[in-house]
Design an enzyme around this catalytic site. Structure first.
Site, mmCIF file in Angstrom:
data_model
loop_
_atom_site.group_PDB
_atom_site.id
_atom_site.type_symbol
_atom_site.label_atom_id
_atom_site.label_comp_id
_atom_site.label_asym_id
_atom_site.label_seq_id
_atom_site.Cartn_x
_atom_site.Cartn_y
_atom_site.Cartn_z
ATOM 1 N N LYS A 29 5.828 9.022 8.375
ATOM 2 C CA LYS A 29 5.815 8.568 9.720
ATOM 3 C C LYS A 29 6.894 9.142 10.616
ATOM 4 C CE LYS A 29 3.090 4.577 8.267
ATOM 5 N NZ LYS A 29 1.463 5.109 8.457
ATOM 6 N N TYR A 63 0.786 -1.077 -0.203
ATOM 7 C CA TYR A 63 -0.133 0.257 0.026
ATOM 8 C C TYR A 63 0.904 1.079 -0.178
ATOM 9 C CZ TYR A 63 -3.323 3.574 1.961
ATOM 10 O OH TYR A 63 -4.069 4.644 2.155
ATOM 11 N N ASP A 85 9.332 2.454 -0.919
ATOM 12 C CA ASP A 85 8.617 3.059 0.016
ATOM 13 C C ASP A 85 9.032 2.951 1.410
ATOM 14 O OD1 ASP A 85 6.556 3.898 1.360
ATOM 15 O OD2 ASP A 85 4.926 3.233 0.035
HETATM 16 N N1 HOZ Z 1 -0.520 2.907 6.206
HETATM 17 C C1 HOZ Z 1 -1.152 2.936 7.442
HETATM 18 C C2 HOZ Z 1 -1.775 1.760 7.848
HETATM 19 N N2 HOZ Z 1 -1.289 0.682 7.216
HETATM 20 C C3 HOZ Z 1 -1.999 4.248 7.380
HETATM 21 C C4 HOZ Z 1 -3.144 4.270 8.406
HETATM 22 C C5 HOZ Z 1 -4.276 4.656 7.607
HETATM 23 O O1 HOZ Z 1 -4.596 4.222 6.709
HETATM 24 O O2 HOZ Z 1 -5.123 5.206 8.534
#
Ligand code: HOZ
Length: 437
Positions: free
Chosen positions: A275, A147, A242
């Site tokens: 992050k 993702y 990423d």
């Molecule tokens: N990539 C994070 C969760 N896997 C982001 C958190 C979200 O989507 O709120």
């Protein structure tokens, strides 16, 4: 609205659902994967969160990764409040932005220049545009279960919230927009070879989560990464790491430093960070060699911009966080805590006869209700979801706040004490006993 209604999780959820779709501003917060009522958080300190009912939880989400120092670290709060007093936003450059870029370059030697943005989504989307602009090609390759935020072109067969909802590709993304996105299975060398053999000259870039944290915790194997690098180089495609989750989290130099140690001469071309570099404030970045980064406006033809990019308060927060994690021994201690946690979870599961597979690196961990660690998205999806969901709730009932979906990684912070980890393992033992029945 009565005070009583506002101070229960159920009441807060009901109120939020009336005015916010699903009651949340990011879908994974809604507990849809595991069922039940999301906890509405009132405050956080160190390793703990308190919900609106006053219940305390040991926090293993850490705002999905940024809170590597724990919540409310005094040096970070001090830097943020000092910066806020100087001004919340200028829409003009500041010296602190260059200081943060210098810190990133120092930590990741493959990086020569950095552009700051406000979210991981924005960083990944911008890196793709830059890769396309720099190569003059359109096709991008991503992997199933990775993702990279919610930019249209990357929202195909993605992990995280999309896995939760069983719709790996979002509605509202026209087929024409993703016609230039090729999705391959993670860690599948044969299909990778095939894709490059067939379309190598069209590929602008391959974007990968080197340790995929959006399908729990799955490492790209060293042979896979080695070959991926070779194929990208041979076909003139850019390799984009990423590291929104793994950057400054699995090691001081991110996952890149781990692959650079394992593969002689290894170097990614572009990076996406987020992050930890914002320390809990909205800040992310994309970065790479000067030659590619100079394709960006105002120097080059690839346009990218942002009113809040390099926001002074977020930048101060990120700088203070990076300063702390560079302290000698920081990552040794963090890694030791994370290992203690996953080993404890494994022993507790074994004691109760529950099959569990665990992995961790630095301050990031994953666990699967399976006999062995999955290597790709299909294998992650085949692990025991029903067991995970019951375990999640048993842990929550015992004051341990894990990510509310088996598709997400967990995070340990420097604020987690041995007592916190012991309490978590004790809660896990009871929870495994419960779900073993
Ligand atoms: N990539 C994070 C969760 N896997 C982001 C958190 C979200 O989507 O709120």
């Amino acid at each position: 609205m009565s005070t009583e209604r506002r101070s229960s999780n159920a009441g807060a959820f009901e109120r939020a659902q009336a005015v916010i779709p699903g009651g949340v501003n990011s879908p994974v917060r809604a507990f849809r994967a595991v069922g039940g009522t999301p906890r509405f958080i009132r405050r956080a300190q160190g390793a703990y969160l308190w919900d609106v009912e006053g219940r305390r939880y040991i926090d293993y989400i850490g705002s999905w990764g940024p809170m590597i120092l724990g919540h409310g670290h005094p040096a970070v709060l001090d830097a943020v409040t000092r910066a806020a007093r100087e001004g919340l936003s200028f829409g003009a450059p500041t010296e602190a932005e260059a200081e943060l870029a210098e810190a990133l370059i120092d930590l990741v030697p493959a990086v020569e220049q950095v552009r700051l943005v406000s979210s991981g989504t924005e960083a990944a989307m911008s890196a793709i545009r830059l890769a396309r602009g720099a190569t003059g090609r359109s096709l991008i390759v991503k992997f199933e279960g990775c993702y990279h935020g919610h930019a249209d072109a990357l929202l195909v067969k993605a992990g995280s919230g999309l896995a939760t909802f069983g719709h790996p590709t979002s509605a509202g993304v026209p087929p024409e927009v993703v016609q230039h996105t090729l999705v391959l299975p993670y860690n599948d060398l044969a299909l990778l070879e095939q894709a490059f053999a067939g379309r190598g000259r069209e590929i602008a870039c391959v974007m990968i989560e080197p340790i995929a944290g959006n399908m729990n915790f799955v490492r790209a194997s060293v042979p896979f990464m080695t070959r991926l690098r070779q194929l990208c180089s041979a076909h003139g495609a850019l390799l984009v790491f990423d590291e929104v989750m793994t950057g400054f989290r699995v090691a001081l130099g991110g996952a890149h430093s781990l692959y650079a140690q394992a593969i002689p001469g290894f170097r990614a071309d572009l990076f996406v960070f987020g992050k930890v570099i914002g320390g809990g404030m909205p800040l992310a970045a994309f970065a790479g060699p000067r030659e590619i980064m100079s394709q960006l406006a105002p120097l080059g033809p690839v346009y990218q911009a942002g009113t809040l990019s390099g926001n002074p308060v977020a930048t101060a927060c990120g700088l203070a966080t990076l300063r702390e994690i560079r302290a000698p021994g920081f990552f040794d201690r963090l890694s030791q805590s994370t290992r203690m946690l996953v080993r404890g979870l494994l022993a507790a599961a074994q004691a109760e006869g529950v099959p569990l597979a665990v992995d961790c690196e630095g301050g990031m961990f994953g666990f699967f209700f399976a006999d062995s660690l999955p290597q790709d998205y299909a294998a992650v999806m085949a692990t025991d979801k029903e067991r995970f969901d019951r375990f999640f709730h048993a842990m929550l009932d015992r004051g341990v706040y894990l990510a509310p979906a088996m598709y997400e990684a967990g995070f340990v912070s420097a604020a987690h004490s041995d007592e916190d980890l012991d309490a978590t393992i004790a809660a896990a033992r009871e929870s495994f006993a419960l779900i073993a029945r």
